[in-house]
Design an enzyme around this catalytic site. Structure first.
Site, PDB file in Angstrom:
ATOM      1  CE1 TYR A   1       0.538  -8.842   2.489  1.00 49.13           C
ATOM      2  CE2 TYR A   1       2.310  -7.387   1.616  1.00 49.13           C
ATOM      3  CZ  TYR A   1       1.007  -7.519   1.688  1.00 49.13           C
ATOM      4  OH  TYR A   1      -0.130  -7.118   1.015  1.00 49.13           O
TER       5      TYR A   1
ATOM      6  CB  THR B   1      -0.957   0.140   1.038  1.00 47.02           C
ATOM      7  OG1 THR B   1      -1.747  -1.105   0.997  1.00 47.02           O
ATOM      8  CG2 THR B   1      -1.902   1.281   1.156  1.00 47.02           C
TER       9      THR B   1
ATOM     10  CE  LYS C   1      -1.268  -6.755   4.592  1.00 50.72           C
ATOM     11  NZ  LYS C   1      -0.780  -5.684   4.097  1.00 50.72           N
TER      12      LYS C   1
END
Length: 301
Positions: free
Chosen positions: A138, A50, A166
């Site tokens: 992740y 992001t 995540k």
């Protein structure tokens, strides 16, 4: 069961990197981080997908992480994105983030090279052995081309510094398998799956929508923890159109557009990302208006 860091509980936000005229907008980033910390966010995640990490120079990464650490210190944790496709580079970025004051690092699965499970394990263990802070795995196969399977996660969770994952595979079944195989802290990597994943044992979320509705996400988690599942579901259903709108195009272009509509940060992204299409803009506008986020005075401002 090994001890897990408390900041993996609740709402974390995968921070955008604001740009203005091509450069990192440090003031806008600091103001955004300050606002989120003041609204109940437990952890800030700069320099992830992001945050357009792959488009940042090493110096810009340093600026972003230092800025967020300065704002969050003593009020929220900072989990810096440090993963790359190269193990030695990931170690170097991780050491630098910790030197700058990050509480933990988030390491994306190496992309492009598509390592085998044994390669994934060797990569993460090498990073974990080289630093003295917790690591968040992740897993985002839509971006990396590699899915970290539950058996691999379980083996990695044996390392004392690999503390959380995540999980952004989009699979509730995969998340359930991870929970059944190890005690690693499970974090939702998709806003739309935060509530369902709480039901199978997730501890928190690394959120994109949290830029816009952090208080509501915190409340949803609190209600679920208190056994008020129907009330939590009501919040989920109210937020769901926003969750969808923010992923109509490649993240973070939609959330930056939403933040720009609210006068928070510019909508600028770096190539090869571009601004969102008009129909996506309309969907974002509708979702914000339905939630009452674009009040007339704020919209005029």
């Amino acid at each position: 069961m090994k001890e897990r860091s408390g900041f993996f509980e609740g709402v974390g936000v995968a921070l955008v990197t604001p740009f203005r005229q091509g450069a990192v907008d440090r003031d806008a980033l600091a103001a955004l981080a300050e606002s989120l910390v003041g609204r109940g966010v437990r952890a800030l995640y700069p320099c992830g997908c992001t945050g357009e990490a792959t488009s940042l120079t090493r110096e810009e990464r340093t600026t972003v992480i230092r800025t967020v650490v300065e704002v969050a210190r003593g009020k929220a944790a900072v989990v810096a994105g440090t993963g790359t496709a190269v193990t030695d580079e990931t170690i170097a970025y991780s050491r630098e983030a910790i030197r700058l004051g990050a509480d933990a690092v988030m390491v994306i699965t190496p992309y492009s090279c598509r390592p085998t499970p044994e390669g994934i394990i060797a990569h993460y263990r090498a990073v974990a052995d080289a630093i003295d802070k917790p690591i968040v795995l992740y897993n985002v196969p839509s971006r990396t081309g590699t899915n970290v399977m539950p058996d691999t996660v379980a083996r990695l969770a044996e390392h004392p510094r690999i503390a959380a994952i995540k999980e952004a595979s989009g699979s509730l079944d995969q998340a359930s398998q991870i929970r059944g195989k190890c005690d690693i802290a499970l974090l939702a990597g998709d806003d739309a799956l935060y509530l369902p994943l709480l039901g199978v044992g997730a501890r928190g979320v690394v959120s994109v929508a949290g830029h816009l509705v952090p208080t509501e996400l915190v409340e949803m988690g609190t209600l679920h923890s208190a056994g008020k599942v129907a009330e939590a579901e009501a919040i989920h259903r109210r937020l769901y159109p926003l969750f969808r709108a923010l992923f109509l195009e490649t993240n973070p272009s939609p959330v930056k557009q939403a933040l720009a509509m609210l006068g928070v940060v510019p909508a600028d992204v770096r190539l090869p990302l571009v601004g969102v299409r008009p129909e996506t803009t309309r969907a974002i506008e509708q979702a914000l208006d339905d939630l009452g986020l674009r009040a007339p005075a704020r919209a005029a401002h």
